[in-house]
Design a protein around this motif. Structure first.
Motif, PDB file in Angstrom:
ATOM      1  N   LYS A  43      -0.972   6.800  -8.423  1.00  0.00           N
ATOM      2  CA  LYS A  43      -0.987   7.122  -6.997  1.00  0.00           C
ATOM      3  C   LYS A  43       0.003   6.277  -6.215  1.00  0.00           C
ATOM      4  O   LYS A  43       0.769   6.797  -5.387  1.00  0.00           O
ATOM      5  CB  LYS A  43      -2.400   6.950  -6.441  1.00  0.00           C
ATOM      6  CG  LYS A  43      -2.526   7.325  -4.977  1.00  0.00           C
ATOM      7  CD  LYS A  43      -3.958   7.196  -4.497  1.00  0.00           C
ATOM      8  CE  LYS A  43      -4.088   7.577  -3.021  1.00  0.00           C
ATOM      9  NZ  LYS A  43      -5.495   7.466  -2.547  1.00  0.00           N
ATOM     10  N   THR A  44       0.005   4.961  -6.452  1.00  0.00           N
ATOM     11  CA  THR A  44       0.921   4.108  -5.682  1.00  0.00           C
ATOM     12  C   THR A  44       2.369   4.288  -6.123  1.00  0.00           C
ATOM     13  O   THR A  44       3.284   4.153  -5.312  1.00  0.00           O
ATOM     14  CB  THR A  44       0.509   2.624  -5.781  1.00  0.00           C
ATOM     15  OG1 THR A  44       0.452   2.231  -7.175  1.00  0.00           O
ATOM     16  CG2 THR A  44      -0.860   2.409  -5.145  1.00  0.00           C
ATOM     17  N   TRP A  45       2.593   4.597  -7.401  1.00  0.00           N
ATOM     18  CA  TRP A  45       3.953   4.904  -7.881  1.00  0.00           C
ATOM     19  C   TRP A  45       4.485   6.157  -7.190  1.00  0.00           C
ATOM     20  O   TRP A  45       5.616   6.174  -6.698  1.00  0.00           O
ATOM     21  CB  TRP A  45       3.933   5.069  -9.386  1.00  0.00           C
ATOM     22  CG  TRP A  45       5.183   5.629 -10.008  1.00  0.00           C
ATOM     23  CD1 TRP A  45       5.304   6.754 -10.758  1.00  0.00           C
ATOM     24  CD2 TRP A  45       6.503   5.063  -9.955  1.00  0.00           C
ATOM     25  NE1 TRP A  45       6.600   6.950 -11.172  1.00  0.00           N
ATOM     26  CE2 TRP A  45       7.367   5.924 -10.697  1.00  0.00           C
ATOM     27  CE3 TRP A  45       7.053   3.936  -9.367  1.00  0.00           C
ATOM     28  CZ2 TRP A  45       8.729   5.685 -10.846  1.00  0.00           C
ATOM     29  CZ3 TRP A  45       8.416   3.686  -9.516  1.00  0.00           C
ATOM     30  CH2 TRP A  45       9.240   4.546 -10.249  1.00  0.00           C
ATOM     31  N   VAL A  56       0.768   2.062  -0.267  1.00  0.00           N
ATOM     32  CA  VAL A  56       1.387   1.297  -1.354  1.00  0.00           C
ATOM     33  C   VAL A  56       1.209  -0.192  -1.066  1.00  0.00           C
ATOM     34  O   VAL A  56       1.653  -0.671  -0.018  1.00  0.00           O
ATOM     35  CB  VAL A  56       2.882   1.634  -1.488  1.00  0.00           C
ATOM     36  CG1 VAL A  56       3.521   0.801  -2.604  1.00  0.00           C
ATOM     37  CG2 VAL A  56       3.075   3.118  -1.750  1.00  0.00           C
ATOM     38  N   PRO A  57       0.575  -0.973  -1.942  1.00  0.00           N
ATOM     39  CA  PRO A  57       0.399  -2.403  -1.693  1.00  0.00           C
ATOM     40  C   PRO A  57       1.739  -3.101  -1.475  1.00  0.00           C
ATOM     41  O   PRO A  57       2.679  -2.927  -2.265  1.00  0.00           O
ATOM     42  CB  PRO A  57      -0.278  -2.904  -2.976  1.00  0.00           C
ATOM     43  CG  PRO A  57      -0.963  -1.699  -3.537  1.00  0.00           C
ATOM     44  CD  PRO A  57      -0.060  -0.547  -3.202  1.00  0.00           C
ATOM     45  N   CYS A  58       1.819  -3.869  -0.395  1.00  0.00           N
ATOM     46  CA  CYS A  58       3.071  -4.560  -0.065  1.00  0.00           C
ATOM     47  C   CYS A  58       2.763  -5.690   0.906  1.00  0.00           C
ATOM     48  O   CYS A  58       1.689  -5.730   1.509  1.00  0.00           O
ATOM     49  CB  CYS A  58       4.085  -3.593   0.553  1.00  0.00           C
ATOM     50  SG  CYS A  58       3.576  -2.975   2.181  1.00  0.00           S
ATOM     51  N   ALA A  59       3.713  -6.599   1.051  1.00  0.00           N
ATOM     52  CA  ALA A  59       3.582  -7.669   2.044  1.00  0.00           C
ATOM     53  C   ALA A  59       4.936  -8.328   2.242  1.00  0.00           C
ATOM     54  O   ALA A  59       5.723  -8.467   1.293  1.00  0.00           O
ATOM     55  CB  ALA A  59       2.568  -8.720   1.594  1.00  0.00           C
ATOM     56  N   PRO A  60       5.206  -8.763   3.463  1.00  0.00           N
ATOM     57  CA  PRO A  60       6.393  -9.592   3.681  1.00  0.00           C
ATOM     58  C   PRO A  60       6.164 -10.976   3.107  1.00  0.00           C
ATOM     59  O   PRO A  60       5.013 -11.359   2.826  1.00  0.00           O
ATOM     60  CB  PRO A  60       6.499  -9.633   5.215  1.00  0.00           C
ATOM     61  CG  PRO A  60       5.089  -9.503   5.676  1.00  0.00           C
ATOM     62  CD  PRO A  60       4.421  -8.579   4.689  1.00  0.00           C
ATOM     63  N   ILE A  61       7.227 -11.726   2.922  1.00  0.00           N
ATOM     64  CA  ILE A  61       7.113 -13.098   2.409  1.00  0.00           C
ATOM     65  C   ILE A  61       7.054 -14.042   3.609  1.00  0.00           C
ATOM     66  O   ILE A  61       8.040 -14.240   4.314  1.00  0.00           O
ATOM     67  CB  ILE A  61       8.284 -13.446   1.489  1.00  0.00           C
ATOM     68  CG1 ILE A  61       8.270 -12.520   0.269  1.00  0.00           C
ATOM     69  CG2 ILE A  61       8.202 -14.903   1.040  1.00  0.00           C
ATOM     70  CD1 ILE A  61       9.441 -12.690  -0.667  1.00  0.00           C
TER      71      ILE A  61
END
Length: 411
Positions: free
Chosen positions: A257-259, A315-320
């Motif tokens: 799913k996230t891909w 989609v799992p994500c985050a800034p640094i």
């Protein structure tokens, strides 16, 4: 729902800490946060060396005020007969002793587990050390970076062909401390059944090696040795930081799913039909080519734009974030993570919150790290010392009251 009348989980438990720097103090901080009374045993004069570690505010160590919150400082000269006797009397009425001196040091003082057990068979006694209490490395000094080196962490941290790199925080010290706190609470539960204490031996080395879940799975299955991969996952892709127009964003698209969501956001739906990228493990084998295709697109997006689009697609994500971002983070502030502990000289001292959230009995939010010796007299009175005996021990230097310099008005 929080119960205002409920006691903290470890209320009624008394812990003695004979420690310095990180492992024992961080372990007992966890226990103090859970409501245990922690008596921090310090040497006359300087006390815990962290007190001399900057940065300083009004002459007081900022790290110490945070690492030693919710504790009481008791100054005993453990090299003196009277100081050792005082510790044994405290141990007889305590529940736990945590120490992180070099193996053998407590035995030389006559305060090792075997010596203390005769006076306190109920005591849970925990030792944290670099390499453990036995084995060929046991006598050697062991700091966090050495444990990261011997434990394999430095061999997989950093970038391929880069310089040796340690984890940015003293991870072996910290996880050793967490294992100590977990073991102590487990031993206390076992003591509820048997009435007996026991000895706990936790090392920085084994704590660090315990993290090697993926590396062990690969090595014991195939003999392959893990190597540095930068920010990439050991076996799945894409799961790493990718370049943007103004920095990097971390993302993880390892499920079907996230891909699909990632490919849709980036306009790379053709990748879904590429046999090299059929699943997360196969994509990892072709990670360099895959990430190059992803970054051809993400370099044209700002980090904020990419995070916003990926969040919208699930989609799992985050800034640094850097720590200026972290310590002012809206999410953490909304959850009340940071709090202020009172200090008699510094006033409010901002604290990192406990990650443990209880529905009825929240973690304790008490005082900042104690003044040197401020709990000595009270601790001795509690185990039967008279005022005359305390005065005599103070005159002999076996114990010490609060340092007068700590109580001076900084103004």
């Amino acid at each position: 729902m929080l119960d205002p009348d409920a006691q903290p989980p470890l209320a009624g438990i008394t812990v003695l800490e004979v420690g310095a720097f990180m492992a024992a103090p961080f372990a007992t901080m966890q226990l103090a946060d859970l409501g245990a009374t922690v008596l921090k045993i310090e040497a006359p004069g300087a006390g815990d060396p962290v007190r001399a570690t900057g940065p300083f505010v009004e002459g007081h160590s900022s790290p110490f005020a945070r690492l030693n919150r919710n504790k009481r400082s008791v100054v005993l000269d453990l090299k003196s007969d009277a100081g050792r006797e005082a510790l044994l009397r405290l141990a007889a009425s305590a529940d736990v002793l945590v120490e992180n001196l070099r193996p053998g040091a407590m035995r030389k003082l006559g305060l090792d587990h075997e010596s203390v057990r005769s006076a306190a068979p109920h005591l849970v006694y925990a030792s944290a050390s670099g390499w453990g209490q036995d084995g060929p490395l046991a006598p050697l000094p062991g700091l966090d970076i050495m444990a990261q080196a011997r434990g394999g962490l430095m061999s997989i941290t950093g970038t391929p062909d880069g310089e040796p790199t340690k984890v940015g925080v003293p991870i072996c010290d910290l996880v050793c401390a967490l294992y100590v706190a977990l073991a102590v609470t487990a031993a206390l539960r076992e003591r509820d059944r048997t009435g007996l204490g026991q000895y706990i031996d936790v090392s920085l080395l084994e704590a660090g090696v315990s993290f090697a879940v993926w590396e062990a799975g690969r090595y014991f299955a195939t003999g392959e040795v893990g190597r540095p991969l930068g920010s990439a996952h050991q076996s799945s892709a894409p799961y790493q930081a990718v370049r943007t127009a103004d920095g990097h964003v971390t993302l993880g698209a390892v499920t079907p799913k996230t891909w699909a969501g990632l490919c849709g956001v980036l306009g790379l739906t053709s990748l879904q039909d590429d046999p090299r990228y059929a699943d997360a493990f196969t994509r990892h084998a072709h990670r360099e080519a895959l990430v190059a295709e992803i970054e051809d697109v993400t370099r044209g997006w700002t980090s904020a734009e990419l995070v916003r689009a990926l969040d919208g697609a699930g989609v799992p994500c985050a800034p640094i974030a850097d720590y200026a971002d972290v310590f002012t983070d809206e999410h953490l502030n909304r959850r009340g993570y940071f709090w202020d502990a009172e200090h008699p000289v510094l006033g409010p001292v901002r604290q990192l919150g406990s990650p443990m959230r209880f529905s009825r009995t929240p973690a304790v939010q008490g005082a900042a790290g104690p003044l040197l010796g401020e709990g000595t007299a009270d601790a001795l009175r509690a185990v039967g010392y008279s005022e005359n005996e305390i005065t005599e021990l103070t005159a002999r230097g076996s114990v010490a009251p609060p340092d007068a310099r700590d109580r001076e008005d900084p103004a």
